[in-house]
Structure formats: structure tokens, C-alpha cells
Design a protein around this motif. Sequence first.
Motif, PDB file in Angstrom:
ATOM      1  N   PHE A 191      12.027 -13.063  10.707  1.00 24.90           N
ATOM      2  CA  PHE A 191      11.076 -11.883  10.294  1.00 24.90           C
ATOM      3  C   PHE A 191       9.719 -12.119   9.725  1.00 24.90           C
ATOM      4  O   PHE A 191       9.409 -13.274   9.399  1.00 24.90           O
ATOM      5  N   SER A 192       8.927 -11.172   9.896  1.00 25.35           N
ATOM      6  CA  SER A 192       7.550 -11.170   9.314  1.00 25.35           C
ATOM      7  C   SER A 192       7.503 -10.123   8.326  1.00 25.35           C
ATOM      8  O   SER A 192       8.305  -8.825   8.588  1.00 25.35           O
ATOM      9  N   ALA A 193       6.778  -9.782   7.388  1.00 26.22           N
ATOM     10  CA  ALA A 193       6.480  -8.913   6.470  1.00 26.22           C
ATOM     11  C   ALA A 193       5.004  -8.776   6.437  1.00 26.22           C
ATOM     12  O   ALA A 193       4.275  -9.560   5.925  1.00 26.22           O
ATOM     13  N   VAL A 194       4.459  -7.580   6.852  1.00 25.74           N
ATOM     14  CA  VAL A 194       3.070  -7.176   7.028  1.00 25.74           C
ATOM     15  C   VAL A 194       2.874  -5.969   6.159  1.00 25.74           C
ATOM     16  O   VAL A 194       3.368  -5.152   6.300  1.00 25.74           O
ATOM     17  N   ALA A 195       1.707  -6.045   5.313  1.00 22.77           N
ATOM     18  CA  ALA A 195       1.343  -4.893   4.488  1.00 22.77           C
ATOM     19  C   ALA A 195       0.937  -3.730   5.371  1.00 22.77           C
ATOM     20  O   ALA A 195       0.216  -4.212   6.273  1.00 22.77           O
ATOM     21  N   GLU A 196       1.313  -2.506   5.148  1.00 27.69           N
ATOM     22  CA  GLU A 196       1.117  -1.509   5.838  1.00 27.69           C
ATOM     23  C   GLU A 196      -0.207  -0.918   5.241  1.00 27.69           C
ATOM     24  O   GLU A 196      -0.078  -0.120   3.921  1.00 27.69           O
ATOM     25  N   GLY A 197      -1.366  -0.967   5.679  1.00 26.82           N
ATOM     26  CA  GLY A 197      -2.667  -0.745   5.114  1.00 26.82           C
ATOM     27  C   GLY A 197      -3.125  -1.724   4.001  1.00 26.82           C
ATOM     28  O   GLY A 197      -2.418  -2.897   3.920  1.00 26.82           O
ATOM     29  N   PRO A 198      -4.258  -1.280   3.421  1.00 26.64           N
ATOM     30  CA  PRO A 198      -4.905  -2.226   2.273  1.00 26.64           C
ATOM     31  C   PRO A 198      -3.914  -2.664   1.118  1.00 26.64           C
ATOM     32  O   PRO A 198      -3.266  -1.518   0.831  1.00 26.64           O
ATOM     33  N   VAL A 199      -4.025  -3.584   0.622  1.00 24.73           N
ATOM     34  CA  VAL A 199      -3.469  -3.769  -0.864  1.00 24.73           C
ATOM     35  C   VAL A 199      -4.395  -3.707  -1.902  1.00 24.73           C
ATOM     36  O   VAL A 199      -5.446  -4.283  -1.901  1.00 24.73           O
ATOM     37  N   VAL A 200      -4.210  -2.706  -2.757  1.00 25.13           N
ATOM     38  CA  VAL A 200      -5.139  -2.108  -3.797  1.00 25.13           C
ATOM     39  C   VAL A 200      -4.680  -2.593  -5.298  1.00 25.13           C
ATOM     40  O   VAL A 200      -3.577  -2.276  -5.654  1.00 25.13           O
ATOM     41  N   PHE A 201      -5.465  -3.299  -5.872  1.00 25.61           N
ATOM     42  CA  PHE A 201      -4.849  -3.754  -7.219  1.00 25.61           C
ATOM     43  C   PHE A 201      -5.882  -3.223  -8.179  1.00 25.61           C
ATOM     44  O   PHE A 201      -7.204  -3.184  -7.908  1.00 25.61           O
ATOM     45  N   GLU A 202      -5.438  -2.596  -9.254  1.00 29.50           N
ATOM     46  CA  GLU A 202      -6.054  -1.845 -10.118  1.00 29.50           C
ATOM     47  C   GLU A 202      -5.976  -2.260 -11.785  1.00 29.50           C
ATOM     48  O   GLU A 202      -4.878  -2.497 -12.144  1.00 29.50           O
ATOM     49  N   ALA A 203      -7.044  -2.216 -12.253  1.00 28.29           N
ATOM     50  CA  ALA A 203      -7.222  -2.761 -13.763  1.00 28.29           C
ATOM     51  C   ALA A 203      -8.068  -1.956 -14.394  1.00 28.29           C
ATOM     52  O   ALA A 203      -9.335  -2.110 -14.442  1.00 28.29           O
TER      53      ALA A 203
END
Length: 232
Positions: free
Chosen positions: A52-64
Motif C-alpha cells: 500500500f501507499s499512503a499519500v497526503a490528501e492536500g497540503p500538509v500545513v504546520f503551525e507554530a
Amino acid sequence: MIHNRLRLSPTVLPSATCLALAATALLPVGAHAAPTAAKAGGTTLSPAGHRFSAVAEGPVVFEAGPIVVTCTASSTLPDAEGRNTVPDRPSPAGPASVRISPPGFKDCTTDAPGLRVSVETNEQAGPWQVLLQHGSPSTARLSIPTGGFVLRTSGLLACTAVAAPTAPATADGTWDERAERQTSALVLDRAPIPVKITGSFFCATSVTAATITARYAVTDTTDPTRRITVGP
């Protein structure tokens, strides 16, 4: 679309130090633990032996704090060494573990002026794994080996943020297997992971935790007409 937000739990810092928080932003860590499975019984993953593959749906956004870091893509894919393969045997009690390729994060940027961001993952100190537990809801935990995730900023500030700095750590999430979707998904919602930050004077070295929110679509690459499922 679910955006992945990574929030450090900082003390109040000078504005210049807020820029340093961007360095920690990319580290997977969270403020809220995922729901606990109703019962820690056995777990069976299907179809056994499928990849299997695991692919992020849309952008990955990190907040600080006021700083937001966005990676436009993230994924973990099967490889020649057998990673990302559904295990042949069920777990009679507790979660079933699956070794995965270290996920990649691409095209990461920050809204802080003068900062560039890079993310590296590795398994030098141990494997990356997904731990899946059948329940209501079923849970999914992303296990990061010691020092397996490293974020660096350059430009205005040179900071390094390391996830799971002294021991393996897990980001707790849920397993989404709704019938109306073509794929299953691993969902992280502000999942906590410890971090260690080092660098120049204005790097936020007092910050010890960050958060990630992410949704990874999990696709059966052996037979795309089937889905990866979690059962008792």
C-alpha cells in the motif's frame, strides 16, 4: 480537505523569536490525543500480503504560533525491502504493526520572511511504523524512531528541530474506513510528538512539543480495486 497544522506549545517570546518557531513548525506533534479504541482486542489487517501507499490528501500545513509552514506533498510508498506491506498474521491482542518507508515531505515553505525550510526523515535508529488497532473508532498511530524527523530552517534564522529526540514517539490518530470512500485513510488531528530545537540565539529552544494534523489516503497498490481494512 483537512489541513495539517503543527502548533508548538511555546511560552510568550519576542517577535524575532516567533520567526524561530517556524523551525519547529514542521515537526509532527499535537495538542489533542486521538480517541481511544473502545476495546483493546485483537486486530486483523486485510488483504494480507498486499502492499500500500499512503499519500497526503492536500497540503500538509504546520503551525507554530503566528507562523505557518506548508508542505505541498507528503507520502510513504512500498519499496524493494518489503516496507508498506500488510502483515500475514493478525495481532491476537493490541495493535497490529506495519513497517513503512520513512515519509517524505516536499516543497515546504513558511510565511515568515527570510526563512527557507527543509525536512529530512530517516530510520537510522529504528523503523517507522503504523500501529493499527480495531475498535470504535479504530485507531492509527504513527511511530517515529528516535531522531527520525529533522526540520531545518536557513536564511534569517538557522534552527534545527528534531522529533522524538531521545526515544521513539507516536503520533496518535484514527483510521477512517467509510464505505463511501474509495480508499481508507490515516487521520492525525493535532497529534503530540516531543521535539528538541537547537540553533542560533533566537531559535525557540524552550519549545519541547509540536503538533501535526494530517490526512493520508491509504491505497492498495497490489490490487487498486480493494481497500486496506482493519478488523477484529
